[in-house]
Every structure is written in structure tokens, then in C-alpha cells.
Design a protein around this motif. Structure first.
Motif: not given
Ligand code: SF4
Length: 359
Positions: A244-253, A315-325, A327-333
């Protein structure tokens, strides 16, 4: 064996030191992992965390990043925890007492024996896969090498050998040191790694050939006797590189499980033979995704699991970042700076190869 080792030992960086910290790091990294894989990891680690104090004071994320790709991440967490305890309880000095050492997290009987003998030249035995192969073949031990009684016997033999080595003088032809406990233990491991290989050992180059029971009885393929391995299990997973906007959704185990505190892309196991990505995302991850494009397949093996990981760009059809504390949107860099397990590091490489990491 001592003379053979003096002539044939590989020149490895952790063999040029008697620093117990450096030897400890190498021994933990070498468990289940080949020397050539460990070399760059050990060098990088020692440059960044050169002693017990620097490891104890480091951030867990730094430790995991230095370890990323070696697998078995609990080993890295145990290293940090043990360093903290050594700093706290032993003024940062590695304990020399095997009984105290064996109480530290992640330091079992093998590692205690290795550090005490290699760093401090104490007559403490070691027993790993290489040593088991050499000893069972040399002494003609036909029983299941994994059985408790066989292991007890092998530990006893390994103890007798290293104790005997400690009584040797410096009169040996090719050795000029008296570090015979260190050298004897390492010679057994080195012989198993270089000469007494599981299949087709090079007996012609072996210093033990004349007295080796397995060689004399022509029984090398039968020794060491092993129980049949459990069958491999094939498993299918899907992973989502959701942008989303060039960032990727990642989550911490989360803490406590496999790969705890490492980062990953959202993923789920599929019980069907063919993945249905949108359905998997909805049912197991609670994510509503738009159309997903398959960008690659990653295959890897963990213990007895043969894993196929199908990777989708979505691509998400809604903002999924709230699914878990976690998760975060991470820029490619920033993706390259996160500690990922190796399968998920390969997803980053897939995204780069497909030119999907543009900011
Ligand atoms: S003689 Fe052959 S089987 Fe025996 S210890 Fe040496 S390499 Fe191994």
C-alpha cells in the motif's frame, strides 16, 4: 590422532584463538550447520559483538539480524540470555567450571565439553554426530547409536580418551604444544568431518585404519546403526506481500513460539493441494485482499517438513494493519534491516527481482 590433527587440521578463524567467547559462538553456530556457511556469520558477529559485554548489552533485534538465515533462532536468544547472566553473575568472565557452565541457557553437555576442552584444555568429553561415527566404527559398536545405553557408553569412551590425552607429554613428533585435550577432541570431530564421512569414508587416509573394527570387519555401511528416520511431510503455505503506497505489511512473531520475535510476511498453511489465496487470507488471517498475483514459489526444509511456500503480491481491500499490534507497514528501504527467517528473506529478494520494491 594428535599427530594427524597437527598435520591436517583446517585453519579456521575460531581455532586461532583460545577466547572462550569466540569458541562458544562458533560452537553454537556450527550445530546443524556446515563450516562454510558459518564462516561469514561468525566473522560478522565477532566484528559487531566482540565480547560478552557487547552481546549482553545488545538489542535482541540486532542479535536476531546477525543470526538471520542460520535457523533455530532460540540458539541466538539463548546466547544473549547466557551473556547477560555471565555479565551479571561472573563479572563478564566466562566460567571455567563445567558444572556452572552447563547451567547457562543453551549450553548442554556437548557445548560444555567443547568450550572447556578447546578454550581451557580441560579433559571434558564431547560427543556430536561426527564423533559418534568415528567412535562407533573404530570400536565396532553395533547397537543403535541413538539409544540411551549406547550414548552412555560413548560418553564414557570419549571421556576416557580425552583424559588419556591430558596425560600425554610434548614428545609427540608433530605437536609442539601440550593442549592435548583441545586437540584430541577437535581431532575426533575433524576426522569425522573430513575422512570418516557417513558414506564412502576415505579409510586410506585415516590414521585409525589399522585398528578400526568396522574397516577390518568390512562393516562400515552398517555402523553407526541408526533407527529409520521418520518420513518427510509435505506442507503447503501461502505468503502475502501486501503493498500500500509502496510499503509492505509485515508482522512480528510473538514471544515463545517458533521463530519468536522475527519478522515475516503474513502467511498461512493450506490444507488443500492447490492454494486459494484470497480464501486463505480471509479464513486464517482475517484479511480481505483484492486480486492477488502469484510472484514465485519458495521451497525449503525444516527438520522433517518439506515446505512449499507460494508467494502472492496483493493489495488490501481495507487497511489490515489493525489485525495485530505486531503488524506494521514497512518501506522497501527498511525491509532489508529487519530480521527475517530465510524463507521470508527470499520473499524480499523475489520482490526486488520483480522490481516491486520501488518507493
Ligand atoms: S578406518 Fe575408515 S571407518 Fe574406520 S575410522 Fe577411519 S575412516 Fe572411519
Amino acid at each position: 590422532m594428535l599427530q594427524w590433527y597437527a598435520e591436517h587440521a583446517r585453519d579456521l578463524p575460531w581455532r586461532r584463538t583460545q577466547d572462550p567467547y569466540a569458541i562458544w559462538i562458533s560452537e553454537i553456530m556450527l550445530q546443524q550447520t556446515q563450516v562454510k556457511t558459518v564462516l561469514p556469520y561468525w566473522t560478522r558477529w565477532m566484528r559487531r559483538l566482540p565480547d560478552i559485554a557487547s552481546l549482553a548489552r545488545s538489542r535482541t533485534e540486532t542479535v536476531l539480524k546477525l543470526w538471520a538465515g542460520l535457523g533455530y533462532y532460540s540458539r541466538a536468544r539463548n546466547l544473549k540470555r547466557a551473556a547477560e547472566l555471565i555479565l551479571q553473575n561472573h563479572d563478564g568472565e566466562f566460567p571455567r567450571d563445567p558444572g556452572i557452565m552447563a547451567k547457562l541457557p543453551g549450553i548442554g553437555r556437548y557445548t560444555t565439553g567443547a568450550i572447556c576442552s578447546i578454550a581451557f584444555n580441560q579433559p571434558t568429553p564431547i560427543l556430536d554426530g561426527n564423533v559418534i561415527r568415528v567412535l562407533t566404527r573404530f570400536f565396532g559398536i553395533l547397537e543403535d547409536s541413538g539409544a540411551t545405553t549406547t550414548r552412555t557408553r560413548l560418553w564414557k569412551i570419549a571421556g576416557q580418551l580425552v583424559t588419556l590425552a591430558s596425560t600425554q607429554g610434548i614428545g609427540l613428533k608433530h605437536t609442539s604444544t601440550t593442549r592435548h585435550c583441545a586437540d584430541l577432541n577437535q581431532s575426533l570431530m575433524e576426522l569425522g568431518a573430513l575422512i570418516c564421512s557417513p558414506r564412502e569414508p576415505n579409510c586410506g587416509a585415516c590414521p585409525l585404519q589399522a585398528r578400526c573394527a568396522a574397516h577390518r570387519a568390512n562393516m562400515i555401511p552398517q555402523i553407526p546403526a541408526l533407527k529409520p528416520k521418520a518420513a518427510m511431510r509435505s506442507r503447503l503455505f501461502v505468503a502475502f506481500a501486501i503493498s500500500r503506497d509502496g510499503c509492505f505489511l509485515v508482522q512480528k512473531r510473538s514471544e515463545g513460539g517458533v521463530n519468536a520475535q522475527l519478522w515475516e510476511f503474513p502467511n498461512a498453511e493450506c490444507l488443500e493441494d492447490e492454494p486459494d489465496p484470497e480464501n486463505s487470507a480471509r479464513l486464517t488471517l482475517g484479511l480481505e485482499l483484492g486480486a492477488s498475483e502469484r510472484i514465485g514459489t519458495i521451497r525449503h526444509t525444516i527438520t522433517r517438513n518439506r515446505i512449499r511456500l507460494e508467494v502472492y503480491h496483493s493489495k488490501p481491500s481495507h487497511d489490515p494493519s489493525g489485525t495485530s499490534p505486531l503488524t506494521r507497514w514497512c518501506p522497501p528501504s527498511k525491509l532489508a534491516q529487519l530480521p527475517f527467517p530465510s524463507a521470508h528473506r527470499k520473499i524480499v529478494e523475489l520482490l526486488a527481482n520483480r522490481q516491486l520494491l520501488r518507493t
